[in-house]
Design a protein around this motif. Structure first.
Motif, PDB file in Angstrom:
ATOM      1  N   ALA A 362      -6.160 -11.790   6.342  1.00  0.00           N
ATOM      2  CA  ALA A 362      -6.554 -11.767   4.940  1.00  0.00           C
ATOM      3  C   ALA A 362      -7.663 -10.746   4.703  1.00  0.00           C
ATOM      4  O   ALA A 362      -8.615 -10.635   5.491  1.00  0.00           O
ATOM      5  CB  ALA A 362      -7.032 -13.157   4.516  1.00  0.00           C
ATOM      6  N   ASN A 363      -7.514  -9.973   3.630  1.00  0.00           N
ATOM      7  CA  ASN A 363      -8.528  -9.011   3.192  1.00  0.00           C
ATOM      8  C   ASN A 363      -8.685  -7.818   4.129  1.00  0.00           C
ATOM      9  O   ASN A 363      -9.679  -7.097   4.059  1.00  0.00           O
ATOM     10  CB  ASN A 363      -9.887  -9.703   3.011  1.00  0.00           C
ATOM     11  N   VAL A 364      -7.686  -7.596   5.005  1.00  0.00           N
ATOM     12  CA  VAL A 364      -7.717  -6.462   5.925  1.00  0.00           C
ATOM     13  C   VAL A 364      -6.523  -5.557   5.637  1.00  0.00           C
ATOM     14  O   VAL A 364      -5.382  -6.024   5.491  1.00  0.00           O
ATOM     15  CB  VAL A 364      -7.684  -6.929   7.389  1.00  0.00           C
ATOM     16  N   PHE A 365      -6.807  -4.266   5.563  1.00  0.00           N
ATOM     17  CA  PHE A 365      -5.788  -3.272   5.246  1.00  0.00           C
ATOM     18  C   PHE A 365      -5.821  -2.167   6.304  1.00  0.00           C
ATOM     19  O   PHE A 365      -6.781  -2.049   7.058  1.00  0.00           O
ATOM     20  CB  PHE A 365      -6.031  -2.677   3.857  1.00  0.00           C
ATOM     21  N   ALA A 366      -4.767  -1.361   6.328  1.00  0.00           N
ATOM     22  CA  ALA A 366      -4.719  -0.257   7.285  1.00  0.00           C
ATOM     23  C   ALA A 366      -4.011   0.939   6.674  1.00  0.00           C
ATOM     24  O   ALA A 366      -3.094   0.790   5.858  1.00  0.00           O
ATOM     25  CB  ALA A 366      -4.010  -0.681   8.567  1.00  0.00           C
ATOM     26  N   ILE A 367      -4.468   2.120   7.070  1.00  0.00           N
ATOM     27  CA  ILE A 367      -3.785   3.378   6.751  1.00  0.00           C
ATOM     28  C   ILE A 367      -3.411   4.011   8.078  1.00  0.00           C
ATOM     29  O   ILE A 367      -4.254   4.570   8.775  1.00  0.00           O
ATOM     30  CB  ILE A 367      -4.673   4.338   5.945  1.00  0.00           C
ATOM     31  N   MET A 368      -2.156   3.881   8.447  1.00  0.00           N
ATOM     32  CA  MET A 368      -1.658   4.470   9.688  1.00  0.00           C
ATOM     33  C   MET A 368      -0.835   5.696   9.309  1.00  0.00           C
ATOM     34  O   MET A 368       0.380   5.634   9.142  1.00  0.00           O
ATOM     35  CB  MET A 368      -0.855   3.443  10.471  1.00  0.00           C
ATOM     36  N   ALA A 369      -1.539   6.825   9.127  1.00  0.00           N
ATOM     37  CA  ALA A 369      -0.935   8.052   8.592  1.00  0.00           C
ATOM     38  C   ALA A 369      -0.312   8.855   9.724  1.00  0.00           C
ATOM     39  O   ALA A 369      -0.732   9.974  10.034  1.00  0.00           O
ATOM     40  CB  ALA A 369      -2.000   8.872   7.855  1.00  0.00           C
ATOM     41  N   TYR A 370       0.723   8.267  10.348  1.00  0.00           N
ATOM     42  CA  TYR A 370       1.289   8.848  11.552  1.00  0.00           C
ATOM     43  C   TYR A 370       2.401   9.842  11.224  1.00  0.00           C
ATOM     44  O   TYR A 370       3.092   9.718  10.224  1.00  0.00           O
ATOM     45  CB  TYR A 370       1.838   7.751  12.466  1.00  0.00           C
ATOM     46  N   GLY A 371       2.549  10.841  12.099  1.00  0.00           N
ATOM     47  CA  GLY A 371       3.584  11.853  11.930  1.00  0.00           C
ATOM     48  C   GLY A 371       2.996  13.208  11.596  1.00  0.00           C
ATOM     49  O   GLY A 371       1.782  13.388  11.477  1.00  0.00           O
ATOM     50  N   GLY A 372       3.887  14.187  11.437  1.00  0.00           N
ATOM     51  CA  GLY A 372       3.450  15.551  11.163  1.00  0.00           C
ATOM     52  C   GLY A 372       2.809  15.735   9.804  1.00  0.00           C
ATOM     53  O   GLY A 372       2.191  16.766   9.544  1.00  0.00           O
ATOM     54  N   ASN A 373       2.942  14.748   8.926  1.00  0.00           N
ATOM     55  CA  ASN A 373       2.360  14.830   7.583  1.00  0.00           C
ATOM     56  C   ASN A 373       1.074  14.017   7.493  1.00  0.00           C
ATOM     57  O   ASN A 373       0.748  13.484   6.433  1.00  0.00           O
ATOM     58  CB  ASN A 373       3.344  14.304   6.532  1.00  0.00           C
ATOM     59  N   GLY A 374       0.327  13.918   8.570  1.00  0.00           N
ATOM     60  CA  GLY A 374      -0.809  13.003   8.609  1.00  0.00           C
ATOM     61  C   GLY A 374      -1.799  13.167   7.477  1.00  0.00           C
ATOM     62  O   GLY A 374      -2.247  12.178   6.890  1.00  0.00           O
ATOM     63  N   ILE A 375      -2.176  14.398   7.141  1.00  0.00           N
ATOM     64  CA  ILE A 375      -3.174  14.601   6.090  1.00  0.00           C
ATOM     65  C   ILE A 375      -2.589  14.264   4.722  1.00  0.00           C
ATOM     66  O   ILE A 375      -3.256  13.652   3.882  1.00  0.00           O
ATOM     67  CB  ILE A 375      -3.726  16.040   6.144  1.00  0.00           C
ATOM     68  N   THR A 376      -1.334  14.639   4.491  1.00  0.00           N
ATOM     69  CA  THR A 376      -0.668  14.257   3.242  1.00  0.00           C
ATOM     70  C   THR A 376      -0.601  12.735   3.126  1.00  0.00           C
ATOM     71  O   THR A 376      -0.883  12.154   2.065  1.00  0.00           O
ATOM     72  CB  THR A 376       0.749  14.843   3.182  1.00  0.00           C
ATOM     73  N   PHE A 377      -0.252  12.071   4.226  1.00  0.00           N
ATOM     74  CA  PHE A 377      -0.165  10.612   4.219  1.00  0.00           C
ATOM     75  C   PHE A 377      -1.541   9.958   4.078  1.00  0.00           C
ATOM     76  O   PHE A 377      -1.652   8.849   3.553  1.00  0.00           O
ATOM     77  CB  PHE A 377       0.520  10.117   5.483  1.00  0.00           C
ATOM     78  N   SER A 378      -2.588  10.619   4.558  1.00  0.00           N
ATOM     79  CA  SER A 378      -3.944  10.090   4.362  1.00  0.00           C
ATOM     80  C   SER A 378      -4.279  10.045   2.875  1.00  0.00           C
ATOM     81  O   SER A 378      -4.888   9.082   2.388  1.00  0.00           O
ATOM     82  CB  SER A 378      -4.967  10.946   5.108  1.00  0.00           C
ATOM     83  N   ARG A 379      -3.893  11.080   2.147  1.00  0.00           N
ATOM     84  CA  ARG A 379      -4.097  11.076   0.698  1.00  0.00           C
ATOM     85  C   ARG A 379      -3.282   9.962   0.046  1.00  0.00           C
ATOM     86  O   ARG A 379      -3.771   9.245  -0.842  1.00  0.00           O
ATOM     87  CB  ARG A 379      -3.717  12.424   0.091  1.00  0.00           C
TER      88      ARG A 379
END
Length: 402
Positions: A362-379
């Motif tokens: 509960a109340n925990v989130f994650a951004i797993m921006a994996y792959g060649g598009n990591g910076i795009t996925f971070s956004r």
């Protein structure tokens, strides 16, 4: 420790030879209360912190190394909306409708990132560029034709280039390629540093080095217990720890690989026409780009990650292979590596990131921006979680959740 400690990079990344943004950090000497704790102060944490602090949240970032000292400096920073998994292939994996929505949202995320860079006035050598997707062992010439047709049908304008067009327009000798537009190249360390500095302007705090030992959740929030002793109590916790996957959220959709990269000496008079980003429809694929000072960055030669020692032991051989492959494509270049490095990165079976609420936490989130598009996925992750935590509902959140 919350994540297994890894040496995420080895060698001499190009970006660390240039001035690195100075980020003000503090020592964690007492318990803290905040709205949001972000674990990780690399590019993913930086974007999330800037977005959430601008939205009015009180934000604390922690990092066991310090800001910008993880995998961010190992990025080759080809910022594309084109997902690692071609649209035609992804449609077979998750269905055409979901694949179409994922590709469109990746395009929107890259456009949003460029707009935010411009709005904030970040100095990160950002430059709009086209990209060339060369025929390979995943998609041949006929496969690229079908891929172009599918992209164009959903509004992602793409040109199909024949062998002659590719030679005449870009001086590349391959049987076919796709040409996409409105991608970006950046300096990833300057980009991440710029977002961190803006987050600090919005009131965010960065504590480092701080190691998160565990996260304890409860009805009203979550507590981050640190190895240093103090506890950070928050309404929400966000994992932005990059390729050091938290032990309690591993999934079978993710794997860890090793990749290798070189940067040549500056030679702006020998670069290919239009200086497009280049990558291959192959597995693993070769990729390359130009820098603001006229160098060529070339990367690839990926291997399944086993351990840091084995990854690092292959660096010399991999550098020689990259130099040879780059020379074969562009004989006019001096391909001797001026900088060489290797790093670990995450991949997913679909090429898509995993972003959202962590199951059973509960109340925990994650951004797993994996792959060649990591910076795009971070956004994309920064946008999705900002919408969620401000009470909204992102229409594409279902595509990327756990």
């Amino acid at each position: 420790m919350l994540t297994k400690s890894k040496d995420l990079r080895t060698g001499n990344p190009l970006w660390l030879s240039q001035p690195v943004p100075r980020i003000l950090t503090s020592k964690l000497t007492k318990d803290q209360r905040t709205d949001i704790v972000i674990i990780g102060a690399g590019i993913t944490g930086a974007m999330a912190a800037e977005s959430l602090s601008a939205a009015g949240f009180k934000v604390i970032l922690i990092d066991r190394r310090g800001p910008l000292k993880g995998a961010t400096s190992a990025s080759t920073a080809l910022l594309q909306y084109e997902i690692d998994t071609p649209l035609t292939v992804l449609s077979g994996q998750i269905g055409r409708d979901k694949a179409m929505r994922a590709w469109r949202r990746s395009k929107l995320a890259l456009e949003s990132l460029h707009a935010r860079i411009t709005s904030l006035g970040l100095k990160c050598d950002v430059k709009p560029v086209c990209s060339l997707f060369l025929a390979g062992n995943v998609l041949d010439a006929d496969g690229l034709k079908l891929e172009a047709k599918n992209r164009n049908e959903i509004g992602l304008y793409t040109d199909y280039l024949t062998r002659d067009m590719l030679k005449n327009d870009h001086d590349i000798r391959r049987i076919a390629a796709l040409k996409a537009y409105d991608n970006l190249s950046v300096n990833p360390v300057k980009l991440a540093g710029g977002f961190l500095l803006k987050a600090i302007e919005h009131g965010a705090q960065v504590f480092a080095p701080v190691t998160a030992e565990r996260v304890e959740t409860h009805r009203d929030g979550a507590d981050v217990i640190t190895a240093e002793g103090p506890v950070i109590r928050a309404r929400y916790v966000i994992y932005a720890s990059g390729y050091e996957m938290p032990k309690d959220i591993r999934t079978r959709r993710h794997s860890l690989n090793s990749t290798y990269a070189i940067a040549t000496r500056p030679q702006p008079d020998k670069l290919w026409p239009q200086k497009c980003l280049i990558w291959e429809a192959s597995d693993p694929y070769l990729y390359m780009r130009c820098t603001a000072d006229g160098r060529v960055i070339c990367g690839g030669e990926d291997e399944e990650f086993e351990d840091e020692d084995k990854r690092d032991s292959m660096l010399t051989d991999k550098v020689a292979r990259l130099e040879a492959k780059l020379k074969d494509m562009f004989p006019q270049l001096d391909t001797k590596a001026d900088f060489a490095w290797c790093g670990s990165f995450g991949a997913s079976t679909t090429g898509l990131p995993t972003i959202g609420a962590v199951p059973a936490k509960a109340n925990v989130f994650a951004i797993m921006a994996y792959g060649g598009n990591g910076i795009t996925f971070s956004r994309l992750g920064a946008e999705l979680l900002t919408t969620t935590l401000t009470g909204g509902q992102d229409p594409e959140a279902d595509l990327f959740g756990f």
